[in-house]
Scaffold this active site. Sequence first.
Site, PDB file in Angstrom:
ATOM      1  N   THR A   1       7.529  44.764 -12.928  1.00  0.00           N
ATOM      2  CA  THR A   1       6.613  45.260 -13.943  1.00  0.00           C
ATOM      3  C   THR A   1       5.380  44.366 -13.961  1.00  0.00           C
ATOM      4  O   THR A   1       5.368  43.291 -13.345  1.00  0.00           O
ATOM      5  CB  THR A   1       7.288  45.283 -15.328  1.00  0.00           C
ATOM      6  OG1 THR A   1       6.415  45.935 -16.264  1.00  0.00           O
ATOM      7  CG2 THR A   1       7.576  43.873 -15.817  1.00  0.00           C
TER       8      THR A   1
ATOM      9  N   SER B   1     -32.803  10.226 -31.078  1.00  0.00           N
ATOM     10  CA  SER B   1     -33.402  11.169 -32.017  1.00  0.00           C
ATOM     11  C   SER B   1     -34.804  11.507 -31.551  1.00  0.00           C
ATOM     12  O   SER B   1     -35.550  10.628 -31.099  1.00  0.00           O
ATOM     13  CB  SER B   1     -33.453  10.564 -33.427  1.00  0.00           C
ATOM     14  OG  SER B   1     -34.277  11.344 -34.272  1.00  0.00           O
TER      15      SER B   1
ATOM     16  N   HIS C   1      -8.720   2.985 -47.486  1.00  0.00           N
ATOM     17  CA  HIS C   1      -9.582   3.827 -48.339  1.00  0.00           C
ATOM     18  C   HIS C   1     -11.060   3.599 -48.002  1.00  0.00           C
ATOM     19  O   HIS C   1     -11.933   3.863 -48.821  1.00  0.00           O
ATOM     20  CB  HIS C   1      -9.332   3.555 -49.827  1.00  0.00           C
ATOM     21  CG  HIS C   1      -7.885   3.483 -50.196  1.00  0.00           C
ATOM     22  ND1 HIS C   1      -7.116   4.597 -50.463  1.00  0.00           N
ATOM     23  CD2 HIS C   1      -7.038   2.420 -50.295  1.00  0.00           C
ATOM     24  CE1 HIS C   1      -5.879   4.228 -50.730  1.00  0.00           C
ATOM     25  NE2 HIS C   1      -5.800   2.914 -50.628  1.00  0.00           N
TER      26      HIS C   1
END
EC number: 4.3.2.2
Length: 485
Positions: free
Chosen positions: A112, A290, A160
């Site tokens: 198949t 930049s 943190h």
Amino acid sequence: MAAPAGEEDAMARYRSPLVSRYASAEMGYNFSERKKFGTWRRLWLYLAQAEKSLGLPITDEQIREMEANLDNIDFKMAAEEEKKLRHDVMAHVHTFAHCCPKAAAIIHLGATSCYVGDNTDLIVLRDGLNLLLPKLARVISRLADFAEKYADMPALGFTHYQPAQLTTVGKRCCLWIQDLCMDLQNLERARDDLRFRGVKGTTGTQASFLQLFEGDHSKVEELDRLVTAKAGFKRAYMVTGQTYSRKVDIGVLSVLASLGASIHKICTDIRLLANLKEIEEPFEKDQIGSSAMPYKRNPMRSERCCSLARHLMTLVMDPLQTASVQWFERTLDDSANRRVCLAEAFLTADIILSTLQNISEGLVVYPKVIERRIRQELPFMATENIIMAMVKAGGNRQDCHEKIRVLSQQAAAVVKQEGGDNDFIDRVRADPYFSPIHKQLESLLDPSSFTGRAPQQVAKFLKEEVRPALIPYQSSMGGKIELAL
């Protein structure tokens, strides 16, 4: 503006940047039409060879004809056949048969479409993982060298994203490496767990092959085993529908998504360190950061990794949803989706690994900046050591604690309200109360005394876990990699 009618210029058509701009030639080929359809022909050959060996009337001449035309693919004819038949597999059956007239009658015998479609996908997934594994190993190796070099260099830790106890530059890198080592194990396991769909027929029952071999179950099982071995797999899935279970795709893309999460975390850390001016990724001599701000040194490589890693992490949603809606033995709404998500996941993983290798081969460390940041925060961290030293010198713990509380708050006000440097130690030196330990202050503030076992952890981790995991990939470590556009 619309493209001119009949425009053939490649620049007038959308091209995925994953292929045109970033991915390696090897990974691009792995998901190419040539690899796909060439593999289909090899699978038809394996099937014919195995069927012949088990007694079906297939001749040596037919086999030789197929072998001679494995890569002789007329893509134009195949496209025309597919346009006419609306069936890609049958289009290529006809195209293969056209250049193999003697073998035409036995090509795809008993099979198949998913015999070539799904089995090829599994080969491509396996080969894709084999391409990614040495690339990941190279990244780990480069970072391991970096960690070893900076194993002893104290650096301010963050929890943190607030100043915390000291670590070392090398120890922090080992956190990255450990995640990548988990990914290496996951990729190896995903590759080794892959099985072949094999020779299963239209709904997975092998009915067509049982008919070909006149009810001989042992020959059908041997046919499945022979073709599986020819394709380079040790095992085939024992049961399938028309397709192999789409949960296999979930497993593979989950591993790649997890790799994407690791790389995103690493490159986010590098971007934060670049802002702190402690560590930077490579920056070329003529590179522009930049268009408006010439002084900028943007971490564009790390940003690229984060950008593409996000895409990689989302792609696992496609196979999750596909597997959930595969009705009974199969439905075709998986096909178009899988053409996109499987290829894109591997191409994206390939790109971010190559980019991260380039980053890891050129990381720049700025020790003076790291030292200055430690000096700004260490005085507060040393307060417990100062208290202990004063107690040993005969002082009262509570009195000392109160003295330090007052002086530390005064120093904090200088830092936060006046923008000055941390002068806590100067205040301790100026206070007669602390005269018994004035000569000890330098040793009490030695940064290396605040890093605990970080250097030892680095050495042990690299020796016992990282280097052994890289042994299978030593022959493919190669040289440095150049950054793509």
